[in-house]
Design a protein around this motif. Structure first.
Motif, PDB file in Angstrom:
ATOM      1  N   ALA A 141      17.006  14.340  35.445  1.00 47.89           N
ATOM      2  CA  ALA A 141      17.175  13.563  36.679  1.00 47.89           C
ATOM      3  C   ALA A 141      16.114  13.919  37.714  1.00 47.89           C
ATOM      4  O   ALA A 141      15.679  13.070  38.493  1.00 47.89           O
ATOM      5  N   ALA A 142      15.666  15.177  37.682  1.00 49.22           N
ATOM      6  CA  ALA A 142      14.622  15.619  38.614  1.00 49.22           C
ATOM      7  C   ALA A 142      13.237  15.188  38.138  1.00 49.22           C
ATOM      8  O   ALA A 142      12.248  15.413  38.837  1.00 49.22           O
ATOM      9  N   GLY A 143      13.157  14.584  36.965  1.00 51.23           N
ATOM     10  CA  GLY A 143      11.873  14.147  36.432  1.00 51.23           C
ATOM     11  C   GLY A 143      11.022  15.284  35.892  1.00 51.23           C
ATOM     12  O   GLY A 143       9.815  15.141  35.731  1.00 51.23           O
ATOM     13  N   GLU A 144      11.647  16.425  35.594  1.00 48.47           N
ATOM     14  CA  GLU A 144      10.907  17.600  35.132  1.00 48.47           C
ATOM     15  C   GLU A 144      10.969  17.796  33.619  1.00 48.47           C
ATOM     16  O   GLU A 144      10.152  18.516  33.051  1.00 48.47           O
ATOM     17  N   LEU A 145      11.945  17.182  32.974  1.00 48.19           N
ATOM     18  CA  LEU A 145      12.150  17.353  31.539  1.00 48.19           C
ATOM     19  C   LEU A 145      12.021  16.000  30.851  1.00 48.19           C
ATOM     20  O   LEU A 145      12.492  14.987  31.383  1.00 48.19           O
ATOM     21  N   ARG A 146      11.392  16.025  29.688  1.00 48.33           N
ATOM     22  CA  ARG A 146      11.257  14.788  28.910  1.00 48.33           C
ATOM     23  C   ARG A 146      12.617  14.119  28.739  1.00 48.33           C
ATOM     24  O   ARG A 146      13.617  14.768  28.454  1.00 48.33           O
ATOM     25  N   ALA A 147      12.635  12.799  28.880  1.00 52.27           N
ATOM     26  CA  ALA A 147      13.884  12.041  28.834  1.00 52.27           C
ATOM     27  C   ALA A 147      14.509  11.994  27.448  1.00 52.27           C
ATOM     28  O   ALA A 147      15.708  11.758  27.315  1.00 52.27           O
ATOM     29  N   ASP A 148      13.735  12.242  26.402  1.00 58.24           N
ATOM     30  CA  ASP A 148      14.257  12.115  25.042  1.00 58.24           C
ATOM     31  C   ASP A 148      14.841  13.414  24.483  1.00 58.24           C
ATOM     32  O   ASP A 148      15.285  13.457  23.336  1.00 58.24           O
ATOM     33  N   VAL A 149      14.896  14.469  25.272  1.00 61.14           N
ATOM     34  CA  VAL A 149      15.393  15.770  24.816  1.00 61.14           C
ATOM     35  C   VAL A 149      16.910  15.819  24.978  1.00 61.14           C
ATOM     36  O   VAL A 149      17.447  15.417  26.005  1.00 61.14           O
ATOM     37  N   THR A 150      17.600  16.345  23.942  1.00 65.53           N
ATOM     38  CA  THR A 150      19.051  16.520  24.034  1.00 65.53           C
ATOM     39  C   THR A 150      19.406  18.005  24.034  1.00 65.53           C
ATOM     40  O   THR A 150      18.641  18.837  23.535  1.00 65.53           O
ATOM     41  N   ALA A 151      20.568  18.305  24.563  1.00 67.85           N
ATOM     42  CA  ALA A 151      21.049  19.690  24.585  1.00 67.85           C
ATOM     43  C   ALA A 151      21.219  20.213  23.158  1.00 67.85           C
ATOM     44  O   ALA A 151      20.864  21.357  22.863  1.00 67.85           O
ATOM     45  N   HIS A 152      21.744  19.397  22.269  1.00 69.29           N
ATOM     46  CA  HIS A 152      21.941  19.818  20.881  1.00 69.29           C
ATOM     47  C   HIS A 152      20.602  20.183  20.235  1.00 69.29           C
ATOM     48  O   HIS A 152      20.496  21.216  19.566  1.00 69.29           O
ATOM     49  N   GLU A 153      19.591  19.367  20.452  1.00 72.81           N
ATOM     50  CA  GLU A 153      18.265  19.677  19.903  1.00 72.81           C
ATOM     51  C   GLU A 153      17.737  20.992  20.447  1.00 72.81           C
ATOM     52  O   GLU A 153      17.162  21.793  19.702  1.00 72.81           O
TER      53      GLU A 153
END
Length: 188
Positions: A141-153
């Motif tokens: 949401a802060a635009g700092e992490l790639r949008a396609d990353v999941t917690a499980h991954e």
């Protein structure tokens, strides 16, 4: 039906505590695949007593690690207050990576049980996944992490890095791998 456990008798409590102490020592020396028979013998009890308290190896591992799991969950809640969402996520993952690398074989075991609902470790793993999910979503949401990353991954990747860190020379093996991964997760 009463779901609360009855308190252990004093002798059963001593056996339980000795088994946990011996398990911690054995896991530290030989990894999570240490002999359960040896753990029971060193605790001064029979293997049946070990299995009465801990019906599976994973149940024993989960009990040994429960305090650490609780600490990781608390850390996730605390890090949600951080003004820097990505740094908070990275700090949490680094802490979990160090926890995963505590006992040889633990990263593989943790990765194996992420999707095994019958495992005693499943609930603990998913509690951590829930905790990191909030950190992941906040960093996105802060635009700092790639949008396609999941917690499980991230959890699977972290367990893989913890395992691989055992094979790099020096104390900084895991830290170096985490730095490389974090660089790839950031939004450019």
């Amino acid at each position: 039906m009463d779901t609360e456990k009855k308190p252990l008798r004093a002798d059963a409590r001593r056996n339980y505590d000795r088994l946990l102490d011996e398990a911690r020592r054995a896991f530290a020396a030989r990894g999570v695949e240490a002999s359960l028979e040896e753990i029971a013998r060193n605790a001064g009890v029979g293997i049946g007593t070990l299995y009465r308290h801990f019906p599976t190896r994973e149940a024993l591992v989960e009990t040994v690690l429960r305090e650490r799991f609780d600490e990781q969950a608390a850390a996730a809640r605390e890090l949600l207050k951080s003004p820097e969402p990505l740094k908070a996520l990275e700090a949490w993952l680094a802490g979990l990576g160090k926890q995963s690398a505590t006992y040889r074989g633990l990263p593989e075991l943790m990765a194996d049980v992420l999707d095994d609902e019958t495992s005693p470790l499943y609930a603990s793993c998913h509690a951590m996944q829930d905790g990191v999910s909030h950190l992941v979503e906040r960093a996105k949401a802060a635009g700092e992490l790639r949008a396609d990353v999941t917690a499980h991954e991230l959890l699977v990747l972290l367990h893989a890095l913890s395992w691989a860190g055992e094979y790099l020379s020096g104390d900084k093996g895991l830290d170096r791998l985490l730095d490389l991964v974090f660089a790839g997760l950031r939004v450019s």
